[in-house]
Design an enzyme around this catalytic site. Sequence first.
Site, PDB file in Angstrom:
ATOM      1  N   ARG A  69      32.095  36.339  40.960  1.00  0.00           N
ATOM      2  CA  ARG A  69      32.194  37.403  41.634  1.00  0.00           C
ATOM      3  C   ARG A  69      31.788  38.717  40.551  1.00  0.00           C
ATOM      4  O   ARG A  69      32.676  38.910  39.673  1.00  0.00           O
ATOM      5  CB  ARG A  69      33.437  37.505  42.276  1.00  0.00           C
ATOM      6  N   HIS A 113      33.295  48.555  44.029  1.00  0.00           N
ATOM      7  CA  HIS A 113      34.715  48.137  43.390  1.00  0.00           C
ATOM      8  C   HIS A 113      34.956  49.631  42.579  1.00  0.00           C
ATOM      9  O   HIS A 113      35.154  49.756  41.412  1.00  0.00           O
ATOM     10  CB  HIS A 113      34.564  47.023  42.369  1.00  0.00           C
ATOM     11  N   GLU A 158      39.521  46.020  47.643  1.00  0.00           N
ATOM     12  CA  GLU A 158      41.022  46.811  47.742  1.00  0.00           C
ATOM     13  C   GLU A 158      40.927  48.211  48.258  1.00  0.00           C
ATOM     14  O   GLU A 158      41.360  48.868  47.279  1.00  0.00           O
ATOM     15  CB  GLU A 158      41.523  46.518  46.347  1.00  0.00           C
ATOM     16  N   ASN A 282      43.212  39.371  47.414  1.00  0.00           N
ATOM     17  CA  ASN A 282      43.497  39.441  45.953  1.00  0.00           C
ATOM     18  C   ASN A 282      45.094  39.169  46.105  1.00  0.00           C
ATOM     19  O   ASN A 282      45.581  40.163  46.646  1.00  0.00           O
ATOM     20  CB  ASN A 282      43.000  40.814  45.518  1.00  0.00           C
ATOM     21  N   TYR A 284      48.510  39.283  43.411  1.00  0.00           N
ATOM     22  CA  TYR A 284      49.185  39.350  42.113  1.00  0.00           C
ATOM     23  C   TYR A 284      50.702  38.929  42.239  1.00  0.00           C
ATOM     24  O   TYR A 284      51.291  38.444  41.557  1.00  0.00           O
ATOM     25  CB  TYR A 284      48.693  40.624  41.431  1.00  0.00           C
ATOM     26  N   GLU A 347      40.633  37.014  43.718  1.00  0.00           N
ATOM     27  CA  GLU A 347      41.156  37.517  42.333  1.00  0.00           C
ATOM     28  C   GLU A 347      42.557  36.887  42.425  1.00  0.00           C
ATOM     29  O   GLU A 347      43.469  36.979  43.571  1.00  0.00           O
ATOM     30  CB  GLU A 347      41.479  38.988  42.224  1.00  0.00           C
TER      31      GLU A 347
HETATM   32  C1  PNW Z   1      43.002  44.659  41.092  1.00  0.00           C
HETATM   33  N1  PNW Z   1      49.021  46.843  41.985  1.00  0.00           N
HETATM   34  O1  PNW Z   1      43.614  46.051  41.049  1.00  0.00           O
HETATM   35  C2  PNW Z   1      41.266  45.157  40.946  1.00  0.00           C
HETATM   36  O2  PNW Z   1      40.559  44.731  41.751  1.00  0.00           O
HETATM   37  C3  PNW Z   1      40.887  44.837  39.375  1.00  0.00           C
HETATM   38  O3  PNW Z   1      39.905  45.501  39.299  1.00  0.00           O
HETATM   39  C4  PNW Z   1      42.138  44.999  38.503  1.00  0.00           C
HETATM   40  O4  PNW Z   1      41.398  44.906  37.150  1.00  0.00           O
HETATM   41  C5  PNW Z   1      43.281  43.704  38.855  1.00  0.00           C
HETATM   42  O5  PNW Z   1      43.554  44.045  40.042  1.00  0.00           O
HETATM   43  C6  PNW Z   1      44.242  43.941  37.728  1.00  0.00           C
HETATM   44  O6  PNW Z   1      44.935  45.054  37.786  1.00  0.00           O
HETATM   45  C7  PNW Z   1      45.089  46.156  41.285  1.00  0.00           C
HETATM   46  O7  PNW Z   1      49.689  47.787  41.382  1.00  0.00           O
HETATM   47  C8  PNW Z   1      45.595  47.357  40.792  1.00  0.00           C
HETATM   48  O8  PNW Z   1      49.549  46.281  42.700  1.00  0.00           O
HETATM   49  C9  PNW Z   1      46.875  47.625  40.974  1.00  0.00           C
HETATM   50  C10 PNW Z   1      47.593  46.658  41.648  1.00  0.00           C
HETATM   51  C11 PNW Z   1      46.976  45.586  42.130  1.00  0.00           C
HETATM   52  C12 PNW Z   1      45.879  45.021  41.880  1.00  0.00           C
END
Ligand code: PNW
Length: 438
Positions: A69, A113, A158, A282, A284, A347
């Site tokens: 991707r 992006h 996102e 995505n 996290y 992601e």
């Molecule tokens: C994503 N948060 O962004 C993006 O798609 C990527 O480009 C980035 O490098 C990756 O996650 C890691 O940060 C985010 O604060 C940015 O929750 C911030 C958040 C989550 C995702």
Amino acid sequence: MFLWGTATASYQIEGAVTEDGRGTSIWDTFAHEPGRIRDGHTGDVACDHYRRWSEDVTLMSDLGVNSYRFSISWPRIQPEGTGKVNEAGFGFYDRLVDELCERGIVPAATLFHWDLPQALEDKGGWLNRDTAHRLAEYAGIVAERLADRVPMWITLNEPFIHMVFGYALGAHAPGRTLFLDALPTAHHQLLGHGLAVQALRAARAGQVLITNNCTPVWPASGSAEDLRAADAYDTLHNRLFNDPILTGAYPDMSAYGVAALDAVQDGDLEIIAQPLDGLGINYYNPTRIAAPATPPGPGELPFEDAGITGYPTTAFGWPVVPDGLRELLTGLRARYGDALPPVYVTENGCSQPDEPGPDGVVDDQARIAFLDGHIGAVRAAVAEGVDVRGYYVWSLLDNFEWAEGFNQRFGLVHVDFATQKRTPKASYHWLRERIAAQ
Ligand code: PNW
């Protein structure tokens, strides 16, 4: 075929920002403004991927992934964001896509992006409804050229994070601090998504997805106030972007003092809700939410981030909660039922302060534990009936981590930014075994 992949984004890895007629993006402008990015870093060179792409594809091929991707830099294709097409801008993506196909790696291209052409930001960016039409124009141009070899397309990455960090809080480009007045950028991005879907379908672009950043929301307590606050956060972060796409209606935004999104015009939701071939997610971490100590006044947020303790954290301080991914995926299935298309985790990954040891080895055991836990969570969600068809690690390479510059390392491959030397980390070797064992 389950897709195992790695994910990247153009501004975070390519560099070569003035090469071959590329125009200026909002990230070029933002990164060069003093004080915006930690240590004054910029993406001017980044991972020099624009020149080293072949070495990077070899790294993926040796890793054994069957998909990649990446995102296409809009200002390389249309330097002014509309009209004139920069033919030279296609050279790089043509070569990249050909090489991926040759190596049996399925290209999955993200159209947007976050690197909007600056010329469009000068006309209001995503506050301007016309930007949605410009995204569709660009989508059609790119698909006409690449759809014969790219079977998977992601319209937006996102839109929530782009709205909040780019337009509400100003931590990302374009650096606007509009707070709740940033809400029209949600609708205009989603409209852009829908119009881009139409353009991609017209060009027979194969599978079309959107990628949303989603989070399970945990109320800080069982009190009615905290439950209400958690619901308000869930509405803003998750439902504002998933509901219109999957159900054709926006959620009730009255917790924000917004009766209806006033940017919405007749017919928009039909455009936004066109059927998709998949939903990119995505993930996290989860988010724990409490009610504000004092009831919110007009224009104030009806929730507070209560923080999560009791879990390991990444270098970013983000809690590591693998089961949150299972919870998120099964929750989407429960909420949307058969309206949920196949899901691709586009992601998932973690930042660690990785440096090679004296032996040259980057022994990132915490990342191995992170990936192992989250891959297990995907399997658990599949066992509970969620149709998950892919898993992409963020990221192939250590790269330009937006406002943090090069200070947060998410890569399976270490990059020494002084020399551009790539060193696969222990997690890279671990993942190769993991994929091969499938
Ligand atoms: C994503 N948060 O962004 C993006 O798609 C990527 O480009 C980035 O490098 C990756 O996650 C890691 O940060 C985010 O604060 C940015 O929750 C911030 C958040 C989550 C995702």
